[in-house]
Write a protein that holds these residues in place. Structure first.
Motif, PDB file in Angstrom:
ATOM      1  N   GLU A  23       5.206   1.634   7.212  1.00  0.00           N
ATOM      2  CA  GLU A  23       4.869   0.257   6.867  1.00  0.00           C
ATOM      3  C   GLU A  23       4.786  -0.617   8.108  1.00  0.00           C
ATOM      4  N   ASN A  25       5.848  -3.926   8.467  1.00  0.00           N
ATOM      5  CA  ASN A  25       6.607  -4.912   7.709  1.00  0.00           C
ATOM      6  C   ASN A  25       7.536  -5.764   8.575  1.00  0.00           C
ATOM      7  N   PRO A  59       5.507  -7.951   3.976  1.00  0.00           N
ATOM      8  CA  PRO A  59       4.842  -8.590   2.853  1.00  0.00           C
ATOM      9  C   PRO A  59       5.479  -9.937   2.525  1.00  0.00           C
ATOM     10  N   ASP A 211       1.759  -7.876  -0.545  1.00  0.00           N
ATOM     11  CA  ASP A 211       2.254  -6.525  -0.816  1.00  0.00           C
ATOM     12  C   ASP A 211       2.148  -5.682   0.451  1.00  0.00           C
ATOM     13  N   LYS A 212       2.516  -4.431   0.358  1.00  0.00           N
ATOM     14  CA  LYS A 212       2.712  -3.578   1.523  1.00  0.00           C
ATOM     15  C   LYS A 212       1.448  -3.388   2.353  1.00  0.00           C
ATOM     16  N   THR A 214       0.315  -0.550   5.235  1.00  0.00           N
ATOM     17  CA  THR A 214       0.753   0.731   5.775  1.00  0.00           C
ATOM     18  C   THR A 214      -0.295   1.328   6.702  1.00  0.00           C
TER      19      THR A 214
END
Length: 875
Positions: A23, A25, A59, A211-212, A214
């Motif tokens: 990810e 993130n 996210p 949302d994610k 990746t």
């Protein structure tokens, strides 16, 4: 106020894991568009200076970033939300942001590198290392997007990604209507963000990379969107040997290279390996069907309360001709089959799992967090609470979103069936005349503006979640059908092609689900009700929405309400309305009407919260008992509106936003138990409901009444039995009971005992006096309860409450686990039962599950007539 999780729970593995996936993130930076004059091709150049840019939450949304940077106050606290500019008034540019992320990656020979977005709201342009990735606008909240970035990666491995995110258009006027003026529904997005009767508007409409994101590395061929179907013929039992089941598997294979690729696609399940040789054309995507597997003596997946939730790990991989693994997907497979048929007695759909009919006891779910701050830990905790309520279904309401794979993983784990709505609601989409709406019904009936985008998004989301055993039903929309062309495509082509195994309901209270022939009696009732109404008022036979109140206790109010606003609501019998403080009103309080007064007029907000829990417990126990008393006669199921709030609201919740349960949860826990003894207040009959597949024999039914001093009178005891999935009346006790309760009220104790005299179902009702007042409760003597605690294992403690003989009933005890320094509740914590009462001369044991903390927590016990005690574990 930000909620801090103290939770480390075992979760199912993620739905799919490629050969290498990670990810993006952390380390993101952002800037509003007004402060950035350069183009994306320039900003995404690694040499471009980001001096002055601020940290970003990805996210996340623009508002979560602003909150993290302390640019706005917590919108869930007090009236803070009113201090934040609304996008409708300040303009879309205010919440249009650039998001930038640097990452290290390069492609070795034979590797393909993919950049994946799982959700952006609402539209965006994407740039990498000075190049724009999307050749047309990437639009729609519910649409995954993947880019092959192999050729664009920097040779030295240092890359910069830049994404500009634009809000929905239109954003909707938050004028106080359901979904504001309704125009938010012109987009393929969620509708509640313009405000609803249970939430205030989300000021940025949740704009952002929500949302994610990746990075995925594969070989020449990528495995995408696997599809697993399990067929379980016949009528099965949860235990014992099983006849075979069939597993069918397919997957998409993408070859982005300029040459054809040959190899084998393989899946492995329970020691079985099945393979197919495949040749893929250059720059193509192909769906490949693998040979079916006959699984002998399978371990089946069952809904909560009926059996175990077994899942099989499955690996799907593509291996190139030279033997190298190009890509791997891993998922968990629950072997089960969902069936539906028409119950001619109730005139409604009846759900079966593995050939066994299941009485649906469900809850409506909005969203985990209104600002989209999702985590596997929070999903796990919330779904676990629904398991603890003894529910077996969660409906995802159509004004929100298609839930995330992490939510479905938790439902797979805890046995919650899911009814997934698509994105539409009668409020915004034109079912009713509504003066708050900008457009007329004919116009709103065709929302959203882009039907093709809706269908593309629906297809993508179906692929994302279709492999979960918990997913049981698709629903076109909330209280309205989707536009005809959308619904026809979904029903007749998209769902049969991409799923083909689940029931599709055209809308949430459709005649196909529930023949709603009752005129004025429809879904609902909503709000506070006399408890007998849940037993005698006949609603729709598969009721998609019925609900009541849900205010927490004083400690819950403290978390989001300033001291000066913790003012007791004052109900007027004359006006039949409550006078409430502005913060209560802003947080959507609905009144308890006259339900508090029989316990004594509240002296302050703390006393109000304490007495509200008695009402909460009684309301939701009665709700589920009343519907269960008519299962297969009036009803095939009911779904509570609603079981949770995604912000700090004061209605319809079994636990608050901070994951602190209130008495609603435990009233449901009691009233929904699979084998349950209960009292019908309409005809004064003691009844038993058996929501299991097992014939229950040799049960001793013991019925007693306790007065306010603790003296008991046995009304009757008798051996009984009941067949599977049945409810039946046994003993009328009305005349005797009324006489015993006439003066001060009484406690009615119902028990089912096994042959070892151990309780298998217990239920305690508190009954008013002849005037409808709980005069005896108001005058109860104190009961001093002995508390014993012991640590069972790390993160689990057993608490035993003992009420000595000669005491009155130790009534309605709330157990809490406290931080030893702050003396505040640890959250989330899971109790095997709560708000428990202990009869004189008896004990009650509760198991508490929590995430271990550096310092051992304290156990607190406080009841209606039990002074608060705080003890250390093991003392």
């Amino acid at each position: 106020m930000l909620f801090r999780f103290f939770l480390t729970l075992l979760c199912l593995p993620v739905l799919s894991v490629a050969q290498t996936t990670y990810e993006l993130n952390s380390g993101w930076q952002c800037q509003p568009i007004a402060r950035v004059k350069d183009a994306g091709t320039v900003i995404s150049s690694p040499s471009y200076s980001l001096t002055g840019w601020q940290p970003a939450v990805v996210p996340g949304t623009v508002l979560t970033t602003m909150l993290a940077n302390k640019q706005v106050p917590d919108p869930f606290y007090g009236m803070n939300n009113k201090l934040i500019p609304d996008i409708y008034h300040i303009g879309r540019d205010y919440y249009t942001y650039w998001f930038v992320k640097e990452f290290a990656e390069k492609a070795d020979a034979g590797e393909q590198v993919w950049l994946n977005f799982r959700g952006i709201n609402y539209s965006c342009d994407v740039f990498l290392n000075g190049r724009k990735l999307n050749d047309k606008p990437y639009t729609g909240m519910f649409l995954r997007k993947s880019f092959n970035i192999t050729s664009l990666l920097a040779s030295k491995g240092t890359n910069r990604l830049a994404v500009i995110v634009y809000p929905p258009d239109p954003v909707g006027n938050p004028n106080g209507g359901q979904g504001g003026d309704g125009t938010i529904a012109r987009t393929v997005s969620h509708q509640y963000v313009a405000g609803w009767d249970w939430i205030q508007p989300i000021r940025d409409r949740n704009t952002g990379i929500w949302d994610k994101v990746t990075i995925e590395k594969t070989g020449a061929v990528q495995v995408k969107n696997p599809h697993v179907v399990t067929l379980v013929p016949g009528k099965r039992q949860p235990s014992g040997p099983q006849q075979p089941a069939t597993v069918r598997v397919s997957a998409e294979l993408e070859n982005p290279t300029a040459t054809h690729q040959t190899g084998t696609l393989t899946y492995t399940l329970d020691g079985h390996t099945l393979t197919k040789t495949v040749t893929l054309n250059a720059r193509s995507t192909t769906t490949v069907d693998l040979p079916a597997l006959t699984l002998t003596n399978p371990k089946l997946w069952w809904p909560n309360g009926y059996g175990q939730q077994h899942v099989y790990p499955m690996t799907i991989q593509f291996k190139a001709a030279n033997g190298a693994i190009s890509d791997i997907e891993q998922l968990n497979v629950g072997v089960r089959e969902i069936q539906t048929d028409w119950n001619t007695t109730t005139r409604s759909r009846q759900i079966s799992v593995n050939g066994q009919k299941v009485f649906i006891k469900g809850g409506n779910w909005i969203i985990s967090d209104a600002m989209l701050r999702f985590s596997p830990e929070r999903y796990d905790a919330e779904v676990r609470f629904h398991r603890d309520m003894n529910l077996n279904l969660v409906r995802i309401w159509g004004g929100a979103l298609s839930e995330r794979p992490e939510f479905y993983q938790a439902c797979d784990k805890y046995g919650l069936l899911v009814m997934q709505d698509f994105w539409g609601s009668g409020d915004c989409n034109g079912r009713w005349v509504d003066p708050m709406k900008k457009d007329d019904q004919w116009t709103r009936r065709q929302y959203p503006d882009d039907h093709a985008l809706f269908l593309t998004s629906a297809s993508d989301q179906i692929k994302m979640i279709r492999n979960h055993a918990s997913l049981a039903m698709w629903c076109g929309g909330n209280e309205i059908t989707l536009p005809q062309d959308i619904m026809t495509s979904l029903r007749d082509s998209i769902l049969p092609q991409l799923d083909g195994t689940r029931w599709f309901i055209d809308y949430s209270n459709s005649d196909d689900m529930s023949f709603n022939f009752l005129g004025g009696n429809g879904d609902g009732p909503y709000g506070i009700q006399p408890v007998r109404k849940f037993w005698e008022y006949r609603t729709w036979p598969f009721n998609s929405e019925v609900g009541s109140v849900g205010v927490g206790d004083y400690e819950s109010l403290e978390r989001f309400m300033p001291t000066e606003n913790r003012v007791t609501p004052l109900y007027s019998k004359e006006t039949k309305r409550a006078k409430v403080d502005s913060v209560w009103d802003y947080h959507k309080y609905i009144g308890y009407d006259g339900a508090i007064a029989p316990y004594g007029e509240p002296t302050d907000a703390r006393d109000f919260g304490k007495k509200a829990q008695l009402v909460n417990y009684d309301q939701y126990r009665a709700l589920m008992e009343g519907f269960t008393s008519h299962m297969w006669d009036w009803y095939t199921g009911t779904i509570i509106w609603k079981t949770q709030n995604p912000w700090t609201a004061l209605r319809g919740q079994m636990y608050d936003y901070y994951l602190d349960p209130n008495a609603c949860l435990y009233g449901l826990h009691n009233g929904s138990e699979p084998l349950h003894i209960m009292f019908n207040p309409v005809d004064s009959m003691v009844m038993v409901a058996n929501n299991t597949f097992t014939f229950q024999r040799d049960m001793m039914m013991v019925i007693k009444v306790y007065d306010m001093a603790g003296k008991d009178s046995t009304l009757t005891q008798v051996f009984s039995e009941i067949g599977p999935t049945l409810v039946r009346p046994y003993v009328p006790i009305g005349r005797t009971l009324s006489a015993l309760a006439r003066d001060k009220g009484a406690f009615l104790s119902l028990r089912l005992l096994d042959l070892n005299k151990k309780p298998i179902s217990e239920n305690l009702y508190w009954l008013p006096d002849a005037t409808g007042t709980y005069s005896g409760l108001q005058q109860m003597a104190r009961a001093t309860v002995k508390i014993a605690t012991r640590s069972i294992e790390k993160g689990k403690v057993e608490v035993t409450l003992t009420n000595p003989a000669g005491n009155p009933v130790a009534f309605f005890n709330r157990l809490s686990l406290l931080d030893p320094q702050t003396k505040k509740r640890l959250l989330p914590v899971f109790y095997s039962d709560n708000y428990v009462s202990v009869l004189p001369g008896e004990q009650k044991t509760v198991i508490i599950d929590y995430t271990p903390t550096p310092n051992a927590p304290l156990v607190s016990v406080e009841g209606w007539n039990v002074p608060e005690q705080t003890v250390a574990i093991g003392k």
